[in-house]
Scaffold this motif. Structure first.
Motif, PDB file in Angstrom:
ATOM      1  N   THR A  59       0.896  -1.283  -0.107  1.00 32.22           N
ATOM      2  CA  THR A  59      -0.128   0.036   0.053  1.00 32.22           C
ATOM      3  C   THR A  59       0.704   1.360   0.201  1.00 32.22           C
ATOM      4  O   THR A  59       0.483   2.362   0.468  1.00 32.22           O
ATOM      5  CB  THR A  59      -1.043  -0.068   1.232  1.00 32.22           C
ATOM      6  N   GLN A  60       2.285   1.063  -0.673  1.00 33.26           N
ATOM      7  CA  GLN A  60       2.971   2.484  -0.607  1.00 33.26           C
ATOM      8  C   GLN A  60       2.076   3.559  -1.674  1.00 33.26           C
ATOM      9  O   GLN A  60       1.566   3.329  -2.655  1.00 33.26           O
ATOM     10  CB  GLN A  60       4.144   2.043  -1.331  1.00 33.26           C
ATOM     11  N   GLY A  61       2.105   4.587  -1.057  1.00 35.35           N
ATOM     12  CA  GLY A  61       1.559   5.840  -1.879  1.00 35.35           C
ATOM     13  C   GLY A  61       0.270   6.240  -1.248  1.00 35.35           C
ATOM     14  O   GLY A  61      -0.521   7.148  -1.400  1.00 35.35           O
ATOM     15  N   THR A  62      -0.505   5.293  -0.483  1.00 40.22           N
ATOM     16  CA  THR A  62      -1.595   5.610   0.043  1.00 40.22           C
ATOM     17  C   THR A  62      -1.720   6.223   1.422  1.00 40.22           C
ATOM     18  O   THR A  62      -2.698   6.781   1.977  1.00 40.22           O
ATOM     19  CB  THR A  62      -2.511   4.261   0.346  1.00 40.22           C
ATOM     20  N   GLY A  63      -0.313   6.461   1.868  1.00 41.29           N
ATOM     21  CA  GLY A  63      -0.229   7.140   3.300  1.00 41.29           C
ATOM     22  C   GLY A  63      -0.609   8.533   3.182  1.00 41.29           C
ATOM     23  O   GLY A  63      -1.272   9.075   4.001  1.00 41.29           O
ATOM     24  N   PHE A  64      -0.344   9.133   2.110  1.00 48.48           N
ATOM     25  CA  PHE A  64      -0.622  10.637   2.029  1.00 48.48           C
ATOM     26  C   PHE A  64      -2.240  10.534   1.787  1.00 48.48           C
ATOM     27  O   PHE A  64      -2.940  11.623   2.280  1.00 48.48           O
ATOM     28  CB  PHE A  64      -0.045  11.046   0.759  1.00 48.48           C
ATOM     29  N   GLY A  65      -2.810   9.732   1.063  1.00 49.20           N
ATOM     30  CA  GLY A  65      -4.259   9.727   0.838  1.00 49.20           C
ATOM     31  C   GLY A  65      -4.746   9.438   2.170  1.00 49.20           C
ATOM     32  O   GLY A  65      -6.044  10.188   2.494  1.00 49.20           O
ATOM     33  N   ILE A  66      -4.510   8.795   3.094  1.00 47.96           N
ATOM     34  CA  ILE A  66      -5.199   8.151   4.219  1.00 47.96           C
ATOM     35  C   ILE A  66      -5.090   9.458   5.332  1.00 47.96           C
ATOM     36  O   ILE A  66      -6.198   9.893   6.038  1.00 47.96           O
ATOM     37  CB  ILE A  66      -4.596   7.004   4.924  1.00 47.96           C
ATOM     38  N   PHE A  67      -3.929  10.417   5.052  1.00 45.61           N
ATOM     39  CA  PHE A  67      -3.879  11.593   5.934  1.00 45.61           C
ATOM     40  C   PHE A  67      -4.897  12.440   5.631  1.00 45.61           C
ATOM     41  O   PHE A  67      -5.480  13.075   6.361  1.00 45.61           O
ATOM     42  CB  PHE A  67      -2.260  12.042   5.653  1.00 45.61           C
ATOM     43  N   PHE A  68      -5.108  12.664   4.411  1.00 42.78           N
ATOM     44  CA  PHE A  68      -5.983  13.741   3.966  1.00 42.78           C
ATOM     45  C   PHE A  68      -7.574  13.186   4.060  1.00 42.78           C
ATOM     46  O   PHE A  68      -8.523  13.800   4.388  1.00 42.78           O
ATOM     47  CB  PHE A  68      -5.966  14.037   2.292  1.00 42.78           C
ATOM     48  N   ALA A  69      -7.700  11.762   4.043  1.00 43.86           N
ATOM     49  CA  ALA A  69      -9.134  11.229   4.483  1.00 43.86           C
ATOM     50  C   ALA A  69      -9.343  11.548   5.855  1.00 43.86           C
ATOM     51  O   ALA A  69     -10.217  11.755   5.998  1.00 43.86           O
ATOM     52  CB  ALA A  69      -8.785   9.620   4.126  1.00 43.86           C
ATOM     53  N   ILE A  70      -8.216  11.421   6.691  1.00 41.98           N
ATOM     54  CA  ILE A  70      -8.517  11.550   8.207  1.00 41.98           C
ATOM     55  C   ILE A  70      -8.886  12.883   8.197  1.00 41.98           C
ATOM     56  O   ILE A  70      -9.682  13.368   9.094  1.00 41.98           O
ATOM     57  CB  ILE A  70      -7.444  11.197   8.960  1.00 41.98           C
ATOM     58  N   CYS A  71      -7.897  13.916   7.663  1.00 42.84           N
ATOM     59  CA  CYS A  71      -8.257  15.540   7.636  1.00 42.84           C
ATOM     60  C   CYS A  71      -9.821  15.749   7.234  1.00 42.84           C
ATOM     61  O   CYS A  71     -10.484  16.323   7.981  1.00 42.84           O
ATOM     62  CB  CYS A  71      -7.345  16.166   6.922  1.00 42.84           C
ATOM     63  N   GLY A  72     -10.192  14.827   6.305  1.00 38.81           N
ATOM     64  CA  GLY A  72     -11.708  15.140   5.768  1.00 38.81           C
ATOM     65  C   GLY A  72     -12.619  14.532   6.954  1.00 38.81           C
ATOM     66  O   GLY A  72     -13.541  15.237   7.010  1.00 38.81           O
ATOM     67  N   LEU A  73     -12.203  13.496   7.535  1.00 37.57           N
ATOM     68  CA  LEU A  73     -13.005  13.065   8.723  1.00 37.57           C
ATOM     69  C   LEU A  73     -13.278  13.840   9.800  1.00 37.57           C
ATOM     70  O   LEU A  73     -14.188  14.229  10.376  1.00 37.57           O
ATOM     71  CB  LEU A  73     -12.619  11.663   9.245  1.00 37.57           C
ATOM     72  N   VAL A  74     -12.245  14.644  10.133  1.00 42.37           N
ATOM     73  CA  VAL A  74     -12.171  15.671  11.268  1.00 42.37           C
ATOM     74  C   VAL A  74     -13.090  16.590  10.878  1.00 42.37           C
ATOM     75  O   VAL A  74     -13.994  17.209  11.778  1.00 42.37           O
ATOM     76  CB  VAL A  74     -10.842  15.998  11.538  1.00 42.37           C
ATOM     77  N   ALA A  75     -12.939  17.442   9.576  1.00 39.23           N
ATOM     78  CA  ALA A  75     -13.812  18.479   9.215  1.00 39.23           C
ATOM     79  C   ALA A  75     -15.254  17.713   8.848  1.00 39.23           C
ATOM     80  O   ALA A  75     -16.228  18.638   9.243  1.00 39.23           O
ATOM     81  CB  ALA A  75     -13.401  18.780   7.856  1.00 39.23           C
ATOM     82  N   LEU A  76     -15.427  16.342   8.784  1.00 35.32           N
ATOM     83  CA  LEU A  76     -16.862  16.067   8.591  1.00 35.32           C
ATOM     84  C   LEU A  76     -17.394  15.977  10.277  1.00 35.32           C
ATOM     85  O   LEU A  76     -18.609  16.218  10.287  1.00 35.32           O
ATOM     86  CB  LEU A  76     -16.994  14.521   8.088  1.00 35.32           C
ATOM     87  N   GLY A  77     -16.670  15.733  11.151  1.00 32.39           N
ATOM     88  CA  GLY A  77     -17.007  15.619  12.472  1.00 32.39           C
ATOM     89  C   GLY A  77     -17.383  17.176  12.918  1.00 32.39           C
ATOM     90  O   GLY A  77     -18.485  17.453  13.387  1.00 32.39           O
ATOM     91  N   ILE A  78     -16.857  18.266  12.480  1.00 28.57           N
ATOM     92  CA  ILE A  78     -17.136  19.655  12.830  1.00 28.57           C
ATOM     93  C   ILE A  78     -18.234  19.850  11.962  1.00 28.57           C
ATOM     94  O   ILE A  78     -19.147  20.528  12.438  1.00 28.57           O
ATOM     95  CB  ILE A  78     -15.887  20.270  12.152  1.00 28.57           C
ATOM     96  N   GLY A  79     -18.572  19.437  10.680  1.00 28.80           N
ATOM     97  CA  GLY A  79     -19.563  19.689   9.836  1.00 28.80           C
ATOM     98  C   GLY A  79     -20.858  19.058  10.614  1.00 28.80           C
ATOM     99  O   GLY A  79     -21.844  19.687  10.293  1.00 28.80           O
ATOM    100  N   ALA A  80     -20.938  17.814  10.838  1.00 28.64           N
ATOM    101  CA  ALA A  80     -21.905  17.136  11.734  1.00 28.64           C
ATOM    102  C   ALA A  80     -22.332  18.189  12.775  1.00 28.64           C
ATOM    103  O   ALA A  80     -23.454  18.160  13.217  1.00 28.64           O
ATOM    104  CB  ALA A  80     -21.567  15.886  12.006  1.00 28.64           C
ATOM    105  N   PHE A  81     -21.321  18.521  13.619  1.00 28.19           N
ATOM    106  CA  PHE A  81     -21.691  19.673  14.754  1.00 28.19           C
ATOM    107  C   PHE A  81     -22.497  20.625  14.359  1.00 28.19           C
ATOM    108  O   PHE A  81     -23.459  21.172  14.944  1.00 28.19           O
ATOM    109  CB  PHE A  81     -20.452  19.915  15.294  1.00 28.19           C
TER     110      PHE A  81
END
Length: 185
Positions: A59-81
């Motif tokens: 899964t080399q190369g997906t680390g960058f994608g997972i980082f941004f996916a997690i950032c998107g999830l944090v923003a989603l939590g704020i959006g749900a708030f």
């Protein structure tokens, strides 16, 4: 049991706004929470499975994608708030007549911005993961001796998590735009 507040003193246009804020707020909240939880589970599973060395090499190369996916999830939590906050604003409007129209529009505007930023971050993550998967699929011809070059199910799992998060942000954006349109009239 709680008594419902007397709505007879509230003008019909304000009653419609209260109903719209409450209804759209709850729909947006639950859509974002459900899709966000599914995405979080998918990403946590992908992180757990990528911890072992065989999967990590694949899964080399997906680390960058997972980082941004997690950032998107944090923003989603704020959006749900913010979606939940719309329901609180409807309750305040019903009980006290406050906050003002400008304050309500500002809260909706902030919710919209949070979901737009979250969607952008998640799109960056999805693009990184899809690019990694595409690179692997194009290089599979000689991959018989190097299994790390195969497209793994884990790679597609991360793509699915990103798509779910994008969908949740889209639901938040649509809800915010709908509310903004209804409240600003």
């Amino acid at each position: 049991m709680r008594e419902k507040p007397d709505t007879s003193s509230i003008p019909p246009s304000a009653q419609r706004i209260v109903f719209t804020l409450r209804t759209i707020g709850w729909i947006s909240f639950w859509l974002q929470v459900v899709l966000g939880v599914i995405s979080a589970i998918i990403l946590l599973l992908s992180l757990a499975f990528s911890r072992n060395t065989a999967a990590q090499a694949s899964t080399q190369g997906t680390g960058f994608g997972i980082f941004f996916a997690i950032c998107g999830l944090v923003a989603l939590g704020i959006g749900a708030f913010f979606a939940f906050r719309y329901t609180l604003i409807s309750k305040q409007l019903l009980e006290t007549g406050r906050p003002s129209k400008a304050e309500t529009l500002q809260a909706i505007r902030l919710g919209l911005i949070v979901n737009l930023v979250g969607m952008l971050l998640t799109i960056f993550g999805a693009q990184a993961v899809v690019g990694s998967v595409l690179t692997k699929s194009l290089s599979q011809q000689g991959a018989v001796l190097d299994p790390s070059r195969y497209v793994q199910p884990l790679d597609l799992f991360v793509v699915q998590g990103n798509v779910n998060t994008i969908t949740a942000h889209f639901a938040g954006i649509v809800a915010s735009l709908w509310l903004f349109n209804r409240v600003s009239k």
